[in-house]
Design an enzyme around this catalytic site. Structure first.
Site, PDB file in Angstrom:
ATOM      1  N   ARG A  92       0.816  -1.236   0.000  1.00  0.00           N
ATOM      2  CA  ARG A  92       0.000   0.000   0.000  1.00  0.00           C
ATOM      3  C   ARG A  92       0.837   1.268   0.000  1.00  0.00           C
ATOM      4  O   ARG A  92       0.437   2.282   0.577  1.00  0.00           O
ATOM      5  CB  ARG A  92      -0.969   0.030   1.206  1.00  0.00           C
ATOM      6  CG  ARG A  92      -1.927  -1.119   1.287  1.00  0.00           C
ATOM      7  CD  ARG A  92      -2.959  -1.150   0.170  1.00  0.00           C
ATOM      8  NE  ARG A  92      -3.700  -2.393   0.252  1.00  0.00           N
ATOM      9  CZ  ARG A  92      -3.389  -3.499  -0.431  1.00  0.00           C
ATOM     10  NH1 ARG A  92      -2.384  -3.509  -1.299  1.00  0.00           N
ATOM     11  NH2 ARG A  92      -4.092  -4.592  -0.289  1.00  0.00           N
ATOM     12  N   SER A 117     -10.058   0.112   4.200  1.00  0.00           N
ATOM     13  CA  SER A 117      -9.217  -0.270   5.345  1.00  0.00           C
ATOM     14  C   SER A 117      -8.613   0.973   5.986  1.00  0.00           C
ATOM     15  O   SER A 117      -7.957   1.762   5.316  1.00  0.00           O
ATOM     16  CB  SER A 117      -8.095  -1.200   4.897  1.00  0.00           C
ATOM     17  OG  SER A 117      -8.652  -2.432   4.524  1.00  0.00           O
ATOM     18  N   GLU A 124      -3.761   3.635   6.797  1.00  0.00           N
ATOM     19  CA  GLU A 124      -3.742   3.418   5.342  1.00  0.00           C
ATOM     20  C   GLU A 124      -4.497   4.580   4.683  1.00  0.00           C
ATOM     21  O   GLU A 124      -4.097   5.089   3.638  1.00  0.00           O
ATOM     22  CB  GLU A 124      -4.420   2.080   4.981  1.00  0.00           C
ATOM     23  CG  GLU A 124      -4.478   1.859   3.463  1.00  0.00           C
ATOM     24  CD  GLU A 124      -4.973   0.481   3.061  1.00  0.00           C
ATOM     25  OE1 GLU A 124      -4.687  -0.503   3.781  1.00  0.00           O
ATOM     26  OE2 GLU A 124      -5.655   0.390   2.022  1.00  0.00           O
TER      27      GLU A 124
HETATM   28  C1  LIG Z   1     -15.701  -0.077   0.483  1.00  0.00           C
HETATM   29  C2  LIG Z   1     -14.220   0.076   0.171  1.00  0.00           C
HETATM   30  C3  LIG Z   1     -13.448  -1.049  -0.070  1.00  0.00           C
HETATM   31  C4  LIG Z   1     -12.082  -0.924  -0.336  1.00  0.00           C
HETATM   32  N1  LIG Z   1     -11.348  -2.054  -0.584  1.00  0.00           N
HETATM   33  C5  LIG Z   1     -10.034  -1.937  -0.903  1.00  0.00           C
HETATM   34  C6  LIG Z   1      -9.241  -3.096  -1.190  1.00  0.00           C
HETATM   35  O1  LIG Z   1      -9.718  -4.243  -1.146  1.00  0.00           O
HETATM   36  N2  LIG Z   1      -7.936  -2.922  -1.513  1.00  0.00           N
HETATM   37  C7  LIG Z   1      -7.361  -1.682  -1.571  1.00  0.00           C
HETATM   38  O2  LIG Z   1      -6.173  -1.589  -1.887  1.00  0.00           O
HETATM   39  N3  LIG Z   1      -8.092  -0.581  -1.289  1.00  0.00           N
HETATM   40  C8  LIG Z   1      -9.390  -0.673  -0.962  1.00  0.00           C
HETATM   41  N4  LIG Z   1     -10.112   0.452  -0.679  1.00  0.00           N
HETATM   42  C9  LIG Z   1      -9.423   1.760  -0.654  1.00  0.00           C
HETATM   43  C10 LIG Z   1      -9.437   2.534  -1.977  1.00  0.00           C
HETATM   44  O3  LIG Z   1     -10.509   2.136  -2.813  1.00  0.00           O
HETATM   45  C11 LIG Z   1      -8.110   2.410  -2.733  1.00  0.00           C
HETATM   46  O4  LIG Z   1      -7.020   2.874  -1.971  1.00  0.00           O
HETATM   47  C12 LIG Z   1      -8.139   3.175  -4.060  1.00  0.00           C
HETATM   48  O5  LIG Z   1      -6.974   2.853  -4.782  1.00  0.00           O
HETATM   49  C13 LIG Z   1      -8.217   4.685  -3.874  1.00  0.00           C
HETATM   50  O6  LIG Z   1      -8.560   5.255  -5.115  1.00  0.00           O
HETATM   51  P1  LIG Z   1      -9.321   6.648  -5.208  1.00  0.00           P
HETATM   52  O7  LIG Z   1      -9.505   6.977  -6.626  1.00  0.00           O
HETATM   53  O8  LIG Z   1     -10.571   6.611  -4.378  1.00  0.00           O
HETATM   54  O9  LIG Z   1      -8.265   7.596  -4.530  1.00  0.00           O
HETATM   55  P2  LIG Z   1      -8.503   8.717  -3.409  1.00  0.00           P
HETATM   56  O10 LIG Z   1      -9.064   8.071  -2.172  1.00  0.00           O
HETATM   57  O11 LIG Z   1      -9.247   9.860  -3.979  1.00  0.00           O
HETATM   58  O12 LIG Z   1      -6.993   9.146  -3.132  1.00  0.00           O
HETATM   59  C14 LIG Z   1      -6.101   8.224  -2.512  1.00  0.00           C
HETATM   60  C15 LIG Z   1      -4.690   8.719  -2.748  1.00  0.00           C
HETATM   61  O13 LIG Z   1      -4.378   8.603  -4.123  1.00  0.00           O
HETATM   62  C16 LIG Z   1      -3.968   9.859  -4.650  1.00  0.00           C
HETATM   63  N5  LIG Z   1      -4.389   9.956  -6.045  1.00  0.00           N
HETATM   64  C17 LIG Z   1      -5.605   9.691  -6.570  1.00  0.00           C
HETATM   65  N6  LIG Z   1      -5.589   9.879  -7.899  1.00  0.00           N
HETATM   66  C18 LIG Z   1      -4.340  10.282  -8.227  1.00  0.00           C
HETATM   67  C19 LIG Z   1      -3.681  10.636  -9.437  1.00  0.00           C
HETATM   68  N7  LIG Z   1      -4.307  10.629 -10.610  1.00  0.00           N
HETATM   69  N8  LIG Z   1      -2.377  11.001  -9.380  1.00  0.00           N
HETATM   70  C20 LIG Z   1      -1.704  11.032  -8.199  1.00  0.00           C
HETATM   71  N9  LIG Z   1      -2.269  10.701  -7.025  1.00  0.00           N
HETATM   72  C21 LIG Z   1      -3.565  10.329  -7.035  1.00  0.00           C
HETATM   73  C22 LIG Z   1      -4.591  10.896  -3.744  1.00  0.00           C
HETATM   74  O14 LIG Z   1      -3.867  12.114  -3.772  1.00  0.00           O
HETATM   75  C23 LIG Z   1      -4.504  10.193  -2.388  1.00  0.00           C
HETATM   76  O15 LIG Z   1      -3.222  10.348  -1.836  1.00  0.00           O
HETATM   77  C24 LIG Z   1     -11.481   0.358  -0.388  1.00  0.00           C
HETATM   78  C25 LIG Z   1     -12.264   1.496  -0.139  1.00  0.00           C
HETATM   79  C26 LIG Z   1     -13.623   1.363   0.141  1.00  0.00           C
HETATM   80  C27 LIG Z   1     -14.427   2.594   0.398  1.00  0.00           C
END
Ligand SMILES: Cc1cc2nc3c(=O)[nH]c(=O)nc-3n(C[C@H](O)[C@H](O)[C@H](O)COP(=O)(O)OP(=O)(O)OC[C@H]3O[C@@H](n4cnc5c(N)ncnc54)[C@H](O)[C@@H]3O)c2cc1C
Length: 300
Positions: free
Chosen positions: A169, A218, A292
């Site tokens: 992560r 998480s 995380e």
């Molecule tokens: C119900 C649920 C289940 C989940 N299950 C999992 C799982 O099984 N495994 C897992 O790994 N995660 C899980 N997650 C967490 C999450 O979905 C992941 O971490 C996902 O990759 C975050 O993507 P996001 O677009 O929502 O990013 P955001 O939450 O909007 O941002 C997260 C980070 O990424 C950065 N970021 C986003 N886009 C960019 C970009 N284009 N360039 C540079 N930085 C960027 C942001 O600045 C921030 O630091 C879950 C979340 C939820 C709500």
């Protein structure tokens, strides 16, 4: 008021960010920019005063935006130009704004195995690149070939998988790079077989994660040799009502490493609960839980 360059995309001042996050909490961005395309974004970054902070948001499924909002410009890569997905042989290329689940589906349709796990992650490709997102034994680093992005100065950078220095992560790439597009390699398989594995993942998620709640996934990384959900559970925090904790947030009954905003919680309630649990688990077990979930912005 910060001076903002002319753009072709959408530029909104003092835009509330809560609707753009899963937790539905937090204050406003001084400015929110949804660029029309990569050129629009590059031009904007080149022209923007380098002293203005820039923060990127995907679909906000792994962040708490604090109640005082976010200083400077928040960039969101949303809409058609950012969500393209193409396949070629066993290769998949996707825009940073594409949902992981759509990338999994497109891969299945093209008969490419290996990206099924993305069906279980509700974020975007940009978020996955930053978080080395993964589940059920697979991670972004297992299938990623390369990605490109823009620096804070608006210059293009190209990264191969090794350049990310991925660990659990975590990416070692500079935090100010805005990812634009990623290329993955899977392996040829029958589309039906890939689709069947995706169905398994989505039904498993339905029963094990509170995916219809206001949550951030998480909360804590798993410390070496431990499961965070077990540590939170054994410390007595699973489902503990906010009335008992005095906070408007709680850890989910279904998955004790997921925090939930049951209704009117503030970002301070949610972050405060997380910190209270970290302190309690440390006192009871000697294990230091690490966030995380990313916390961004100013305290309210
Ligand atoms: C119900 C649920 C289940 C989940 N299950 C999992 C799982 O099984 N495994 C897992 O790994 N995660 C899980 N997650 C967490 C999450 O979905 C992941 O971490 C996902 O990759 C975050 O993507 P996001 O677009 O929502 O990013 P955001 O939450 O909007 O941002 C997260 C980070 O990424 C950065 N970021 C986003 N886009 C960019 C970009 N284009 N360039 C540079 N930085 C960027 C942001 O600045 C921030 O630091 C879950 C979340 C939820 C709500």
């Amino acid at each position: 008021m910060i001076a903002l360059p002319e753009v072709r995309g959408k530029l909104l001042r003092n835009e509330p960010l809560a609707p753009y996050t899963w937790f539905r909490v937090g204050g406003a961005a001084d400015a929110l920019f949804i660029p029309a395309d990569a050129e629009d974004l590059a031009d904007f970054l080149k022209a923007l005063d380098p002293a203005v902070p820039v923060t990127v948001l995907g679909v906000g499924s792994n962040v708490i935006v604090r109640d005082g909002g976010v200083e400077g410009v928040v960039i969101r890569l949303a809409g058609r130009p950012w969500a393209h997905i193409t396949t070629d042989g066993d290769t998949v290329t996707a825009g940073a704004g594409a949902l992981d689940s759509m990338v999994a589906k497109a891969s299945a349709k093209a008969g490419i195995a290996g990206l099924e796990f993305y069906a279980g992650i509700p974020g975007t490709i940009g978020g996955a690149l930053t978080m080395n997102a993964g589940c059920y034994g697979s991670e972004t680093k297992d299938v990623l070939v390369s990605a490109w992005g823009l620096t804070r100065a608006g210059e293009r950078v190209d990264y191969d998988l090794a350049d990310f220095g991925y660990t659990y992560r975590h990416s070692q790439a500079p935090a100010d790079i805005i990812w634009i597009e990623a290329t993955y390699r899977g392996a040829a398989d029958e589309p039906e077989a890939v689709a069947a594995r995706i169905s398994e993942i989505t039904s498993r998620r339905e029963t094990t994660q509170p995916i219809r709640e206001k949550t951030g996934g998480s909360t804590f990384k798993n410390p070496e040799g431990y499961s965070s959900w077990k540590l939170v559970d054994e410390a007595g925090w699973r489902g503990k009502l906010h009335a008992e904790t005095g906070e408007g947030a709680k850890f989910s009954e279904l998955h004790s490493n997921f925090m939930i905003n049951p209704g009117e919680a503030t970002a301070a309630d949610i972050e405060g609960l997380g910190e209270a649990v970290r302190a309690d688990v440390l006192a009871k077990t000697g294990v230091q839980l690490e966030w995380e979930i990313k916390r961004i912005g100013r305290a309210g």
